[in-house]
Design an enzyme around this catalytic site. Structure first.
Site, PDB file in Angstrom:
ATOM      1  N   GLY A 234       0.851  -1.290   0.074  1.00 50.32           N
ATOM      2  CA  GLY A 234       0.063   0.019   0.263  1.00 50.32           C
ATOM      3  C   GLY A 234       0.846   1.170  -0.108  1.00 50.32           C
TER       4      GLY A 234
ATOM      5  N   ASP B  35      -4.127  -3.481  10.804  1.00 45.28           N
ATOM      6  CA  ASP B  35      -4.385  -3.729   9.284  1.00 45.28           C
ATOM      7  C   ASP B  35      -4.128  -5.278   9.081  1.00 45.28           C
ATOM      8  OD1 ASP B  35      -4.984  -3.262   6.925  1.00 45.28           O
ATOM      9  OD2 ASP B  35      -3.079  -2.718   6.270  1.00 45.28           O
TER      10      ASP B  35
ATOM     11  N   PRO C 143       6.615   0.144  -3.448  1.00 48.43           N
ATOM     12  CA  PRO C 143       7.036  -1.221  -3.989  1.00 48.43           C
ATOM     13  C   PRO C 143       8.038  -2.001  -2.982  1.00 48.43           C
ATOM     14  CG  PRO C 143       8.295   0.629  -5.141  1.00 48.43           C
ATOM     15  CD  PRO C 143       7.219   1.146  -4.149  1.00 48.43           C
TER      16      PRO C 143
END
Ligand SMILES: *[C@@H]1O[C@H](CO)[C@@H](O)[C@H](O)[C@H]1NC(C)=O
Ligand SMILES: *[C@@H]1O[C@H](CO)[C@@H](O)[C@H](O)[C@H]1NC(C)=O
Ligand SMILES: *[C@@H]1O[C@H](CO)[C@@H](O)[C@H](O)[C@H]1NC(C)=O
Ligand SMILES: *[C@@H]1O[C@H](CO)[C@@H](O)[C@H](O)[C@H]1NC(C)=O
Ligand SMILES: *[C@@H]1O[C@H](CO)[C@@H](O)[C@H](O)[C@H]1NC(C)=O
Ligand SMILES: *[C@@H]1O[C@H](CO)[C@@H](O)[C@H](O)[C@H]1NC(C)=O
Ligand SMILES: *[C@@H]1O[C@H](CO)[C@@H](O)[C@H](O)[C@H]1NC(C)=O
Length: 742
Positions: A531, A645, A534
């Site tokens: 998110g 998350d 890279p």
């Protein structure tokens, strides 16, 4: 009758012999002379030579022109700066092989080939070749290598196919195209086109006063930088030869009936033409300078010319106009260089700057090139010499970069030296860093760590004391990471607060090390796109690593980054991905993790084929592992951490398929007694967020547990919670599970 017949035969013979001499033969031998009004034609009739007077001129010159296709296109002039003012001229080859243009009336020599050869040669012959080259050679030796003299070595304003423009480094011969003075005056004019061999060779069109008018960039293996690569269907090919003996440029047509020529014209342009058989006219193929951006140095030092913008000149990114006033006068650096702490910024799609003061090395690659440039404080930029394939060779610049032009797709890359503070804030440019900035990075990281430490430490001091015994496992790296964890009891706490900077030093890597490890973030090394940017695979000191490169545009700013670093530095658990270090370099922020060969859980459970590899014991082990990791975060670590998350793509798998929780960019830590908090900024992934968190922003260990539950359902069912579809009802995976149990 007989007498008159003999007379006639004699006349015919005479007639025939002059005919033969002036037309059938393409050569001239000693003591023969070619007077004004007589011509010699090359064997197949492409070129003709003789005396001519340009339109509007009474002067007479000896020259060569096209015979077959167009009369009047003169390609070479012998006595261009010493014209004859009448028709008494003649061309003669002397006994010692010297071609001269002389006035037959008084014997004055107007021009001489002055070939550099000894006078004892036997049987010289001067021949006009089909190529338009007038050569002097020994009668029985047709080897071009042995020509005593050739007009191709002494061009006028026109380059014919096969003619070399450039230098013979052994003899010093330099072939330059020099324009006529005027359309009726072939004497040397103001403009000339030459190969400049200073630094790395380039082609220049020069104007009056020897001022650069237009420049062909350095040869890049395919073409001259800044000129378009000849297309596959091009009617001519370019050749650039660059070795110890000679440097030259030449061109050839691709077929036998194609005629091309290049002229440096007297109004200051270089033009390439091809003969159009249909219209029976010369068709321009190329003109230089083609536009204002083609004019040499129009934007001065560090300026870049873009013909599609207005004004056409601007400063290279990171440079500012030299004059504060309106008048554009070139650009200067925003931030001065400082040698040791500099780096490089890549500018793409440009015509390479003037290479006259450049140095080069054909065998170096781009990495060695960067190192070399970095070592020399006066080196301001580097680039590949040859762009073919992956690129090779090294070009280095040491002066202000001149004559850069924006070319978009057909341009090349150049890496410009930049003060470290300028690195990073550039748009599309890729930063290529340097070594020697370690001190600064350490300072940044340490300040950052120290600030958080003061807060976090006080909160967790007691808890930390109890738990430190668990943390004996670990490698050298871990000890480095958690050196503070092995410190003794309360007596040392004050000491620790004071010297926390040394104690908490997280391994810091400089950008150069990471660039090396990841092969300059090569696309082949990219293993994923998180998110926040890279993720690249790399090898550092023999160990495989994963580098999370936080993209500049990601919402994970410095705060989230700090967050992840600080939290991670304190966490050690077999079910958490291990952070090996960090790298901060300007805007560039990177986290270096241990590499997880089996990628993430997501790639297994939702994939039809991959999921077959996960049997039930294995799935159970994974669930168990995640639970342990989560328990550690929630209860057993010094800080209470809410991950916020937790999802399949954040569970990585090592070679033994052991799960490791990763991505702590959104994690929050709590003091020992806190259990719940509220946020106005709800972050996370839909499908995993607990209702109270998604709706009200309340998060606690429970919201993580909710996510864990979703994860467990997904591991068991092999389907995503979000996007779950069942023909019988509209529930998502959770709803479906509830129904089944009900
Ligand atoms: C050319 O003329 C010179 C003298 O004028 C003479 O010595 C020589 O033999 C002649 N050469 C030929 C090939 O006729
Ligand atoms: C001259 O023409 C002939 C016949 O067309 C051809 O074979 C030969 O190659 C030509 N020579 C040159 C030098 O072009
Ligand atoms: C031609 O030039 C010569 C000097 O080279 C000069 O003596 C002569 O008068 C000129 N003739 C004409 C017609 O201009
Ligand atoms: C001409 O020849 C002489 C003697 O061989 C040599 O010294 C000289 O460098 C040559 N000049 C050129 C321009 O080749
Ligand atoms: C020289 O070239 C330019 C550009 O093609 C052209 O406009 C100009 O007419 C040419 N000059 C002559 C004398 O041919
Ligand atoms: C190259 O170096 C010379 C001598 O230092 C200098 O005069 C000249 O301006 C430089 N040329 C360029 C294009 O930078
Ligand atoms: C070019 O670079 C190679 C490799 O670094 C080196 O061995 C060689 O000596 C260099 N050549 C020159 C002319 O500097």
């Amino acid at each position: 009758m007989a007498e008159s017949l003999t007379k006639l035969a004699f006349l015919c013979c005479l007639c025939l012999s002059t005919q033969l001499f002036s037309q059938a033969s393409d050569s001239i031998v000693p003591n023969q002379s070619l007077p004004d009004g007589k011509f010699i034609v090359s064997s197949n009739g492409t070129f003709e030579m003789g005396f001519f007077s340009p339109d509007g001129s009474k002067n007479s010159f000896f020259g060569i022109w096209y015979k077959i296709i167009s009369t009047g296109t003169v390609v070479w002039v012998a006595n261009r700066d010493s014209p004859l003012n009448d028709t008494s001229g003649a061309l003669t080859l002397t006994q010692d092989g010297n071609l001269i243009v002389l006035n037959t009336a008084n014997g004055n020599v107007f021009w001489s080939s002055r070939g550099n050869y000894t006078s004892n040669i036997q049987n010289p012959v001067a021949q006009l070749l089909e190529s338009g080259n007038l050569v002097i050679r020994v009668a029985n030796d047709e080897n071009p290598e042995n020509y005593l003299w050739q007009s191709f070595d002494h061009p006028s304003d026109t380059a014919l196919p096969g003619m070399k423009i450039g230098k013979n480094l052994v003899t010093g011969l330099d072939r330059v195209l020099r324009s006529w003075k005027n359309s009726d005056d072939p004497s040397p004019g103001n403009y000339y086109f030459l190969l400049d061999s200073h630094g790395f060779p380039q082609l220049f069109l020069m104007g009056s006063g020897s001022v650069e008018r237009s420049r062909y960039g350095p040869w890049n293996g395919e073409t001259f930088s800044g000129t378009s690569v000849p297309k596959k269907d091009s009617i001519y090919t370019l050749e650039f030869v660059f070795n110890r003996e000679e440097i030259y440029y030449t061109s050839y047509p691709v077929g036998p009936s194609i005629f091309i020529r290049m002229v440096s014209n007297h109004t200051g342009y270089l033009q390439r033409f091809s003969w159009d058989h249909r219209t029976q006219a010369w068709k321009p193929l190329l003109t230089r300078p083609a536009d204002d951006c083609d004019k040499y140095g129009i934007c001065y030092g560090y300026g870049i010319c873009d013909i599609n913008s207005s004004p056409i000149c601007s400063c290279l990114d990171k440079f500012k106009p030299q004059n504060e006033e309106d008048s554009y006068g070139g650009c200067v650096r925003r931030t001065p260089l400082n040698c040791k702490n500099d780096g490089f910024i890549k500018y793409s799609g440009v015509k390479l700057p003037d290479t006259r003061n450049s140095s080069y090395n054909q065998s170096m690659n781009l990495e060695e090139c960067e190192k070399m440039c970095m070592q020399i404080c006066s080196c301001v930029a580097y680039a590949n010499m040859d762009i073919r394939g992956k690129g090779s060779g090294c070009l280095l610049w040491f002066e202000d970069l001149m004559d850069i032009r924006n070319l978009g797709e057909s341009g090349q890359d150049i890496y410009v030296r930049m003060a470290s503070s300028e690195l990073g804030s550039s748009g599309s440019s890729q930063k290529i860093g340097s070594s020697g900035r370690k001190a600064k990075i350490i300072r940044v990281c340490l300040t950052l760590l120290a600030a958080i430490l003061l807060l976090g430490l006080i909160l967790t001091l007691y808890k930390w004391n109890k738990q430190q015994k668990r943390r004996k496992e670990g490698t050298k790296r871990q000890q480095e990471l958690t050196r503070e964890g092995t410190l003794g009891g309360n007596s040392r706490q004050t000491h620790r607060v004071e010297s926390n900077m040394e104690d908490l030093e997280l391994p810091l890597f400089d950008l150069a090390t990471i660039l090396n490890a990841t092969n300059y973030f090569s696309p082949q090394n990219k293993i994923g796109e998180g998110g926040f940017g890279p993720v690249y695979k790399g090898t550092l000191q023999g160990q495989e690593i994963a580098v999370k490169r936080l993209s500049e545009y990601s919402t994970q700013g410095l705060n989230e980054f700090k967050n992840e670093v600080i939290l991670f530095a304190k966490l050690q658990h077999r079910n958490l991905v291990r952070l090996l270090g960090c790298c901060i370099d300007g805007e560039e922020k990177m986290l270096i993790y241990e590499f997880m060969p089996n990628n993430s859980l997501e790639t297994f459970i939702f994939d039809e084929n991959q999921s077959k590899l996960l049997d039930w014991p294995c799935r159970f082990r994974i669930i168990n592992g995640i639970a342990r990791g989560l328990l550690y975060l929630h209860q057993d670590s010094r800080l209470r951490i809410i991950h916020r998350d937790l999802k399949a793509s954040n569970i990585l798998l090592d070679e033994g398929m052991n799960p490791k929780i990763s991505d702590f960019g959104m994690a929050r830590s709590f003091g020992g007694n806190e259990t719940e908090a509220n946020t106005r900024r709800v972050v996370g992934t839909f499908g995993y967020m607990s209702p109270e968190y998604a709706v009200d922003g309340n998060f606690s260990v429970k919201s993580d547990v909710f996510s864990f539950g979703v994860l467990v359902l997904e591991i068991i069912s092999g389907t995503r919670n979000r996007g779950f579809f069942h023909p019988d009802h509209h529930h998502n995976l959770i709803g479906h599970a509830c129904m089944d149990t009900a």
